[in-house]
Scaffold this motif. Structure first.
Motif, PDB file in Angstrom:
ATOM      1  N   VAL A 171      -3.474  17.925   5.353  1.00 52.17           N
ATOM      2  CA  VAL A 171      -3.762  19.228   4.761  1.00 52.17           C
ATOM      3  C   VAL A 171      -5.206  19.232   4.276  1.00 52.17           C
ATOM      4  CG1 VAL A 171      -2.911  20.956   3.155  1.00 52.17           C
ATOM      5  CG2 VAL A 171      -1.394  19.125   3.885  1.00 52.17           C
ATOM      6  N   LEU A 172      -5.941  20.266   4.638  1.00 54.02           N
ATOM      7  CA  LEU A 172      -7.350  20.361   4.250  1.00 54.02           C
ATOM      8  C   LEU A 172      -7.566  21.664   3.482  1.00 54.02           C
ATOM      9  CD1 LEU A 172      -8.866  19.316   7.687  1.00 54.02           C
ATOM     10  CD2 LEU A 172      -8.652  17.878   5.667  1.00 54.02           C
ATOM     11  N   GLY A 173      -8.242  21.574   2.362  1.00 55.17           N
ATOM     12  CA  GLY A 173      -8.569  22.778   1.596  1.00 55.17           C
ATOM     13  C   GLY A 173      -7.410  23.269   0.757  1.00 55.17           C
ATOM     14  N   ALA A 175      -5.271  21.710  -0.832  1.00 53.21           N
ATOM     15  CA  ALA A 175      -4.043  21.010  -0.448  1.00 53.21           C
ATOM     16  C   ALA A 175      -3.122  20.869  -1.655  1.00 53.21           C
ATOM     17  CB  ALA A 175      -4.393  19.634   0.114  1.00 53.21           C
TER      18      ALA A 175
END
Lengths: 184, 247
Positions: A171-173, A175
């Motif tokens: 998960v990016l950003g 998260a």
């Protein structure tokens, strides 16, 4: 001999005339009019059909849709109201739906848009406004506020990359993972 | 046994009382999280393997469980074993207590915390420090296994090891115990010092093994010194000596 040449010339003239008619069409002048938007190239359209990718006799995935359209060269395929199934070697599968999808027939990459929902055999559910299947190794990439629910674990973020089992997840950003709290 | 009644050590008694009571309050770091309280992990990025249950969070990590919040640069948490490991400027906050350290490991669904690397447990103006602090939230037991130190506005106690048993209202410093209170002009040493807060009205501090207390130049030494806090009395056992320095 002269008669044969005459016949050949006539055939060429007829073919050239027919070809011109086909390419330009009866309104050939209209197509050149800048006021008239250019018409897209005619696509091949399939209804109630499926597209299947297999490797060494094993089915990798199967895409069906309400309508399937392909560009003339067949490299790009458009699917509306997609229903897809991704098969794993262990017999499990992941089902996915999306409003729209584009398949690159050469790379086998798939881009999807609109109410995407993927469900794995173990009940894990992945939802996103937009997603794609591609890369090496092949991964699902969800963007635009993505949610993945597995058991009592809820994962959200701007962008999520996951395998076709929804098992390995990045998960990016923004998260966020919420886990536990389930009462036995 | 020698009973020295009404000996003028109110300052020492008050100081030790405050010192040891504060030991208990320090350890009330975090109410034990309920076993089924959800854990929330937020970060810039998180990697999760559902098969192993291992989660790796990077960048501005924040772990919340109930009212307890832990932050750090990086964290790993296993949803199956319910064990976590935070690194990089770790801070754990619950109510008005804060634990900071270079690293913190959590076990048993965050009911056991082990902090090391300049570990500091702060509550109000009190600070418990050591290279390593262990805390069991379910039993409310805290251990500083080496180079333990408690700092307060009016004094400091150091020992090789300090244990605090919160439910029993008891705390023990072991090995080279040293109590210093410049405000009260008190300096005391012993091999061991234990505070008993229960039963109420009979609280006491026992200094054992080569106990020696100095205040205002008055020196009391003995194998064991017992400070009866509520009675403001002191008992001594073994070979005891009181040296009074005229003011």
């Amino acid at each position: 001999m002269k008669k044969n040449y005459l016949i050949i010339i006539c055939v060429i003239v007829i073919l050239a005339g027919g070809l011109y008619y086909l390419l330009a069409g009866p309104d050939g002048d209209q197509a050149a009019d800048p006021q008239t938007p250019a018409q897209p190239a005619a696509n091949l359209t399939f209804a109630g059909s499926s597209i299947i990718e297999e490797q060494d006799g094993r089915r990798l995935w199967e895409l069906s849709a309400d309508t399937i359209e392909a560009e003339p060269d067949g490299k790009i395929v458009y699917l509306h109201n997609l229903k897809g199934v991704f098969y794993q070697e262990n017999g499990e599968k992941m089902e996915i739906i999306a409003k729209r999808a584009v398949l690159d027939a050469k790379t086998r990459d798939i881009s999807m848009e609109g109410d995407i929902r993927a469900t794995a055999s173990d009940g894990a559910v992945f939802t996103a406004p937009a997603a794609s299947w591609g890369g090496e190794p092949k991964l699902f990439t969800g963007t635009g506020g993505v949610t993945l629910i597995r058991g009592d674990t809820v994962i959200t973020g701007d962008k999520i990359l996951t395998d076709d089992k929804l098992e390995k997840i990045k998960v990016l950003g923004k998260a966020r993972v919420l886990t536990g709290g389930k009462t036995e | 046994m020698i009973n020295i009644k009404r000996i003028s050590w109110p300052a020492a008694v008050a100081m030790l009382l405050a010192l040891l009571v504060s030991t208990g309050s320090l350890m009330a770091l975090a109410a034990a999280p309920a076993a089924n309280t959800p854990v929330e992990i937020a970060a810039e990025s998180i990697e999760y393997d559902a098969a192993s249950g291992l989660m790796t969070a990077t960048g501005g990590v924040r772990i919340t469980q109930g009212q307890a919040v832990m932050t750090g640069d990086r964290a790993q948490y296993n949803t199956k074993s319910q064990e976590g490991h935070l690194t990089g400027g770790v801070q754990a906050v619950s109510q008005d207590a804060t634990l900071t350290a270079a690293e913190v490991k959590t076990y048993n669904n965050n009911t056991r915390l082990v902090a090391w690397g300049g570990a500091v447990l702060t509550k109000g103006e009190q600070r418990l420090t050591g290279p390593r602090i262990e805390y069991i939230t379910t039993t409310q037991y805290a251990l500083v296994p080496e180079n333990a130190k408690i700092e307060m506005p009016d004094g400091t106690m150091t020992a090789n090891k300090i244990e605090a048993f919160i439910p029993e209202n008891r705390a023990t410093g072991t090995g080279s115990v040293h109590i210093v209170s410049p405000a009260r002009k008190l300096d005391a040493i012993a091999d061991t010092a234990t505070y008993y807060g229960e039963p109420q009205g009979q609280s006491k501090v026992v200094l054992s093994g080569n106990a020696r207390a100095v205040q205002d130049g008055n020196i009391l030494t003995g194998e064991t010194l017992t400070l009866h806090l509520d009675e403001k009395a002191m008992g001594a056992q073994g070979r005891t000596k009181l040296v009074i320095t005229p003011q």
